[in-house]
Design a protein around this motif. Structure first.
Motif, PDB file in Angstrom:
ATOM      1  N   LYS A 414       0.823  -1.220   0.000  1.00 14.16           N
ATOM      2  CA  LYS A 414       0.000   0.000   0.000  1.00 14.16           C
ATOM      3  C   LYS A 414       0.854   1.265   0.000  1.00 14.16           C
ATOM      4  O   LYS A 414       0.321   2.374  -0.046  1.00 14.16           O
ATOM      5  CB  LYS A 414      -0.923   0.000   1.218  1.00 14.16           C
ATOM      6  N   THR A 415       2.191   1.103   0.080  1.00 10.67           N
ATOM      7  CA  THR A 415       3.082   2.261   0.118  1.00 10.67           C
ATOM      8  C   THR A 415       3.401   2.744  -1.291  1.00 10.67           C
ATOM      9  O   THR A 415       3.014   2.120  -2.285  1.00 10.67           O
ATOM     10  CB  THR A 415       4.398   1.909   0.832  1.00 10.67           C
ATOM     11  N   ASN A 416       4.155   3.843  -1.364  1.00 11.07           N
ATOM     12  CA  ASN A 416       4.566   4.394  -2.649  1.00 11.07           C
ATOM     13  C   ASN A 416       5.976   3.978  -3.052  1.00 11.07           C
ATOM     14  O   ASN A 416       6.553   4.551  -3.982  1.00 11.07           O
ATOM     15  CB  ASN A 416       4.475   5.928  -2.603  1.00 11.07           C
ATOM     16  N   PHE A 417       6.562   3.006  -2.352  1.00 10.13           N
ATOM     17  CA  PHE A 417       7.869   2.507  -2.755  1.00 10.13           C
ATOM     18  C   PHE A 417       7.781   1.935  -4.169  1.00 10.13           C
ATOM     19  O   PHE A 417       6.746   1.398  -4.576  1.00 10.13           O
ATOM     20  CB  PHE A 417       8.361   1.426  -1.795  1.00 10.13           C
ATOM     21  N   GLY A 418       8.858   2.006  -4.915  1.00  8.84           N
ATOM     22  CA  GLY A 418       8.864   1.526  -6.290  1.00  8.84           C
ATOM     23  C   GLY A 418       8.727   0.018  -6.387  1.00  8.84           C
ATOM     24  O   GLY A 418       8.948  -0.721  -5.420  1.00  8.84           O
ATOM     25  N   ASP A 419       8.369  -0.442  -7.598  1.00  9.35           N
ATOM     26  CA  ASP A 419       8.198  -1.878  -7.827  1.00  9.35           C
ATOM     27  C   ASP A 419       9.508  -2.651  -7.716  1.00  9.35           C
ATOM     28  O   ASP A 419       9.497  -3.873  -7.555  1.00  9.35           O
ATOM     29  CB  ASP A 419       7.591  -2.117  -9.220  1.00  9.35           C
ATOM     30  N   ASP A 420      10.651  -1.953  -7.850  1.00  8.92           N
ATOM     31  CA  ASP A 420      11.947  -2.631  -7.784  1.00  8.92           C
ATOM     32  C   ASP A 420      12.498  -2.686  -6.362  1.00  8.92           C
ATOM     33  O   ASP A 420      13.609  -3.165  -6.146  1.00  8.92           O
ATOM     34  CB  ASP A 420      12.945  -1.930  -8.703  1.00  8.92           C
ATOM     35  N   VAL A 421      11.736  -2.194  -5.400  1.00  2.55           N
ATOM     36  CA  VAL A 421      12.181  -2.187  -4.004  1.00  2.55           C
ATOM     37  C   VAL A 421      11.635  -3.428  -3.308  1.00  2.55           C
ATOM     38  O   VAL A 421      10.472  -3.797  -3.476  1.00  2.55           O
ATOM     39  CB  VAL A 421      11.683  -0.911  -3.283  1.00  2.55           C
ATOM     40  N   TYR A 422      12.475  -4.077  -2.511  1.00  3.04           N
ATOM     41  CA  TYR A 422      12.030  -5.282  -1.813  1.00  3.04           C
ATOM     42  C   TYR A 422      12.786  -5.433  -0.492  1.00  3.04           C
ATOM     43  O   TYR A 422      13.806  -4.794  -0.255  1.00  3.04           O
ATOM     44  CB  TYR A 422      12.231  -6.526  -2.686  1.00  3.04           C
ATOM     45  N   ILE A 423      12.254  -6.299   0.352  1.00  8.69           N
ATOM     46  CA  ILE A 423      12.844  -6.577   1.667  1.00  8.69           C
ATOM     47  C   ILE A 423      12.933  -8.087   1.830  1.00  8.69           C
ATOM     48  O   ILE A 423      11.975  -8.805   1.532  1.00  8.69           O
ATOM     49  CB  ILE A 423      11.972  -5.996   2.812  1.00  8.69           C
ATOM     50  N   VAL A 424      14.092  -8.585   2.281  1.00 10.41           N
ATOM     51  CA  VAL A 424      14.196  -9.982   2.707  1.00 10.41           C
ATOM     52  C   VAL A 424      14.537  -9.979   4.195  1.00 10.41           C
ATOM     53  O   VAL A 424      15.386  -9.214   4.642  1.00 10.41           O
ATOM     54  CB  VAL A 424      15.268 -10.756   1.900  1.00 10.41           C
ATOM     55  N   MET A 425      13.853 -10.825   4.948  1.00 10.50           N
ATOM     56  CA  MET A 425      14.073 -10.779   6.392  1.00 10.50           C
ATOM     57  C   MET A 425      13.619 -12.069   7.048  1.00 10.50           C
ATOM     58  O   MET A 425      12.891 -12.885   6.459  1.00 10.50           O
ATOM     59  CB  MET A 425      13.303  -9.604   7.018  1.00 10.50           C
ATOM     60  N   LEU A 426      14.071 -12.253   8.282  1.00 15.37           N
ATOM     61  CA  LEU A 426      13.626 -13.343   9.140  1.00 15.37           C
ATOM     62  C   LEU A 426      13.153 -12.720  10.445  1.00 15.37           C
ATOM     63  O   LEU A 426      13.846 -11.877  11.027  1.00 15.37           O
ATOM     64  CB  LEU A 426      14.742 -14.344   9.397  1.00 15.37           C
ATOM     65  N   PHE A 427      11.950 -13.112  10.870  1.00  9.49           N
ATOM     66  CA  PHE A 427      11.378 -12.563  12.097  1.00  9.49           C
ATOM     67  C   PHE A 427      11.124 -13.706  13.076  1.00  9.49           C
ATOM     68  O   PHE A 427      10.607 -14.758  12.691  1.00  9.49           O
ATOM     69  CB  PHE A 427      10.066 -11.838  11.792  1.00  9.49           C
ATOM     70  N   GLY A 428      11.529 -13.525  14.332  1.00 11.06           N
ATOM     71  CA  GLY A 428      11.372 -14.596  15.317  1.00 11.06           C
ATOM     72  C   GLY A 428      10.928 -14.082  16.674  1.00 11.06           C
ATOM     73  O   GLY A 428      11.129 -12.916  17.025  1.00 11.06           O
ATOM     74  N   VAL A 429      10.310 -14.993  17.421  1.00 10.44           N
ATOM     75  CA  VAL A 429       9.924 -14.724  18.810  1.00 10.44           C
ATOM     76  C   VAL A 429      10.476 -15.861  19.664  1.00 10.44           C
ATOM     77  O   VAL A 429      10.168 -17.040  19.409  1.00 10.44           O
ATOM     78  CB  VAL A 429       8.398 -14.625  18.972  1.00 10.44           C
ATOM     79  N   TYR A 430      11.307 -15.522  20.652  1.00  9.65           N
ATOM     80  CA  TYR A 430      11.962 -16.524  21.493  1.00  9.65           C
ATOM     81  C   TYR A 430      11.328 -16.503  22.877  1.00  9.65           C
ATOM     82  O   TYR A 430      11.229 -15.443  23.516  1.00  9.65           O
ATOM     83  CB  TYR A 430      13.452 -16.227  21.605  1.00  9.65           C
ATOM     84  N   ASN A 431      10.871 -17.692  23.318  1.00  8.81           N
ATOM     85  CA  ASN A 431      10.311 -17.815  24.660  1.00  8.81           C
ATOM     86  C   ASN A 431      11.429 -18.155  25.644  1.00  8.81           C
ATOM     87  O   ASN A 431      12.089 -19.197  25.513  1.00  8.81           O
ATOM     88  CB  ASN A 431       9.227 -18.904  24.697  1.00  8.81           C
ATOM     89  N   ILE A 432      11.663 -17.269  26.578  1.00 10.49           N
ATOM     90  CA  ILE A 432      12.815 -17.386  27.482  1.00 10.49           C
ATOM     91  C   ILE A 432      12.724 -18.638  28.343  1.00 10.49           C
ATOM     92  O   ILE A 432      13.725 -19.350  28.552  1.00 10.49           O
ATOM     93  CB  ILE A 432      12.904 -16.130  28.380  1.00 10.49           C
ATOM     94  N   LYS A 433      11.554 -18.951  28.823  1.00  7.46           N
ATOM     95  CA  LYS A 433      11.408 -20.057  29.755  1.00  7.46           C
ATOM     96  C   LYS A 433      11.549 -21.416  29.063  1.00  7.46           C
ATOM     97  O   LYS A 433      12.284 -22.300  29.537  1.00  7.46           O
ATOM     98  CB  LYS A 433      10.055 -19.968  30.464  1.00  7.46           C
ATOM     99  N   SER A 434      10.873 -21.583  27.922  1.00  2.00           N
ATOM    100  CA  SER A 434      10.852 -22.900  27.270  1.00  2.00           C
ATOM    101  C   SER A 434      12.012 -23.108  26.310  1.00  2.00           C
ATOM    102  O   SER A 434      12.322 -24.240  25.947  1.00  2.00           O
ATOM    103  CB  SER A 434       9.535 -23.068  26.496  1.00  2.00           C
ATOM    104  N   GLY A 435      12.645 -22.009  25.863  1.00  2.00           N
ATOM    105  CA  GLY A 435      13.702 -22.127  24.861  1.00  2.00           C
ATOM    106  C   GLY A 435      13.158 -22.388  23.473  1.00  2.00           C
ATOM    107  O   GLY A 435      13.886 -22.767  22.566  1.00  2.00           O
ATOM    108  N   ARG A 436      11.877 -22.136  23.287  1.00  2.00           N
ATOM    109  CA  ARG A 436      11.247 -22.393  21.996  1.00  2.00           C
ATOM    110  C   ARG A 436      11.340 -21.141  21.127  1.00  2.00           C
ATOM    111  O   ARG A 436      10.941 -20.049  21.530  1.00  2.00           O
ATOM    112  CB  ARG A 436       9.790 -22.793  22.187  1.00  2.00           C
ATOM    113  N   LEU A 437      11.835 -21.314  19.909  1.00  2.00           N
ATOM    114  CA  LEU A 437      11.969 -20.215  18.955  1.00  2.00           C
ATOM    115  C   LEU A 437      10.924 -20.408  17.854  1.00  2.00           C
ATOM    116  O   LEU A 437      10.937 -21.395  17.128  1.00  2.00           O
ATOM    117  CB  LEU A 437      13.369 -20.210  18.344  1.00  2.00           C
TER     118      LEU A 437
END
Length: 561
Positions: A414-437
């Motif tokens: 929905k933004t006005n960034f150009g069609d040739d613009v892109y993002i590659v990424m990894l997103f994570g949530v780590y649970n401190i108690k269980s060690g589950r990522l």
């Protein structure tokens, strides 16, 4: 004047064709009787049966083909009208097959084919089912979705067909007679034909109204098919013998009608998804082939303007760095070590590590297309979007990285960034108690490494589509994945600039060298391990002037003593 006539022809072309088709079919029906004697002279019963078999075989083949297409595309489309129409055609195909095999003069079909009544009864049943089925199909909204199991649309028409075969063959008195030898057509047959004609006409009118709104060529061809089918039924009111010219003409009309159905419904249904797939493939191919080139060209342009934009760049860099987590969350159960080396004043790499609540830590790492001010703007957009979505989802009790990436993908489109613009990424949530990522990938192009406390190193297999301007072509959901982190284990997340660092010979640093460093420093403190990685990379390069951004962080789940 000529232009006006041309415009009228273009606007009303399909309506003109419809009128001409109806007029031609009517005219042929009117003059057919003039050739009755000549027809009887040249058309023997054996020849007639051959032609009848061919006409019916083709229409049966079309009916089954329409059913097969609708049945096997149902899982993707879930379109109720299409699959219902397919089941109607399956029933028509089955009953037309019974009609063909029981036609007078054909070999025995369960019983001797000594009378025309059985085949005529099958004909009337097939046409009534088609007329009523088409009428019901037109009432169903074109885009109506269905949750009914597709097997139902096979079982019901199969059951109806077998039931009618049994009744017509072994209980002939169940239905009133349609044809009596040495007498001809009965009033039941004639009235049934008129009813079928009326139903076909009603369906045609409904579809003409629908065509006026949609201008769909498939609907137009179906209307033509119905008009010709009407004259086919009229021909079957006029014949005296099942081998005469009107019966033959009726079958020709039916052949033409089913050819139009084949041309409209079947061919279009087969071609449409392949055309859509081809267009999508070409678009993806174009983006894949030109994306890096466009990014490179845009980067060169930015570099040429670098001198005039230094002040703005310094300001943009200060904003960008404010988004990074130079101070990372730690407690007795977990620790992080981060290293970040931008290739330019403003980096294309980004990362962030922050605490969601007392039990969970979120992080993301990745790369955006290009460098400089646009990269800073993308970083700002990403940070604000992810943080806002995470707060919103957390308030709902939903800590799904895949959902965050889904909403980020939609927001980016929905933004006005150009069609040739892109993002590659990894997103994570780590649970401190269980060690589950719990994590999800949006096209992140290097695989994180799990360094087990016993010295073994495993890659976390990742896949996913980049965040880019292709939502009309690709709108699949990002998937959540779970990785269990054992006490004493470490996980390294990094961008491609680390392993793609080159020496003076053009050789890549590579994952092999990285894994050797990790193994040889397995028992060293986390900070020491991170420093050794940096030293190893810069020593390999022979310089600290990197060609690409280098970013990594290592997560360690501490052992409790």
């Amino acid at each position: 004047m000529l232009k006006k006539i041309s415009d009228i022809h273009t606007k009303y072309k399909h309506y003109i064709i419809t009128i001409i088709t109806g007029a031609a079919a009517y005219a042929l029906l009117e003059i057919a009787g003039l050739f009755e004697e000549e027809f009887e002279r040249i058309m023997s019963i054996a020849n007639y049966l051959t032609w009848h078999y061919l006409f019916e075989f083709i229409s049966i083949l079309v009916s089954f083909s329409v059913f097969v297409v609708s049945y096997y595309t149902y899982d993707q489309t879930r379109n109720l009208r299409t699959v219902f129409l397919g089941s109607v055609f399956f029933t028509i195909g089955m009953i037309d097959m019974f009609h063909t095999l029981s036609f007078k003069g054909m070999p025995d079909f369960f019983i001797e084919n000594v009378s025309a009544n059985r085949a005529t009864t099958f004909w009337i049943l097939g046409r009534l089912i088609s007329a009523i089925g088409f009428l019901i199909a037109t009432i169903i909204p074109p885009k109506r979705k269905s949750k009914i199991r597709k097997e139902i649309f096979l079982i019901i028409p199969m059951a109806i067909s077998v039931f009618l075969l049994n009744v017509v063959t072994y209980h002939p008195d169940f239905f009133p007679p349609m044809f009596i030898e040495e007498y001809g057509l009965t009033k039941y047959k004639i009235y049934s034909e008129y009813l079928i004609v009326i139903l076909f006409a009603v369906v045609a009118l409904i579809l003409i109204y629908e065509y006026k709104k949609k201008k769909d060529n498939v609907i137009f061809l179906f209307v033509l098919s119905l008009i010709i089918s009407i004259f086919s039924e009229m021909a079957f009111v006029l014949y005296e013998s099942v081998y005469d010219i009107y019966n033959y003409l009726g079958h020709i009309y039916k052949f033409i009608a089913f050819f139009l159905i084949f041309r409209g419904v079947l061919i279009s249904s087969i071609k449409k998804p392949y055309l859509q797939l081809h267009r999508a493939k070409e678009q993806l191919k174009d983006h894949a082939e030109n994306l890096d080139k466009k990014v490179y060209e845009r980067t060169i342009e930015i570099k040429k303007l670098n001198d005039r934009l230094l002040d703005d760049i310094k300001y943009a860099r200060s904003i960008q760095e404010s988004m990074f987590s130079f101070k990372v969350p730690e407690n007795k159960n977990i620790s992080f070590e981060v290293r970040y080396f931008p290739a330019e004043r403003i980096s294309g790499d980004f990362y962030s590590i922050f605490k969601i609540d007392e039990g969970n830590i979120a992080f993301y790492i990745g790369d955006v297309s290009g460098h400089g001010v646009p990269a800073a703007m993308l970083t700002i957009f990403l940070n604000q979007t992810v943080r806002s979505l995470l707060d919103l989802n957390n308030s709902k009790g939903d800590l799904s990285p895949g959902s965050i990436l889904d909403d980020t993908y939609k927001a980016f489109n929905k933004t006005n960034f150009g069609d040739d613009v892109y993002i590659v990424m990894l997103f994570g949530v780590y649970n401190i108690k269980s060690g589950r990522l719990k994590w999800s990938s949006a096209g992140h192009n290097v695989e994180p490494l799990i360094i087990k406390k016993n010295g073994k190193i495993h890659e976390i297999k990742i896949k996913g589509f980049p965040i880019c301007k292709l939502i009309e072509i690709y709108n699949e959901k990002y998937q959540d994945h779970i990785t269990e982190i054992e006490p004493g284990d470490r996980v390294m997340f990094y961008t491609d600039g680390l392993i793609e660092a080159r020496n003076s010979s053009g050789e890549f640093y590579g994952t092999g060298r990285l894994e050797n460093v990790l193994k040889s420093n397995l028992n060293k403190p986390l900070k020491y391990m991170a420093d050794v990685i940096c030293d190893s990379v810069f020593e390999f390069m022979g310089s600290k002037n990197t060609q690409d951004d280098i970013t990594f962080f290592i997560l360690e789940r501490r052992e409790q003593h």
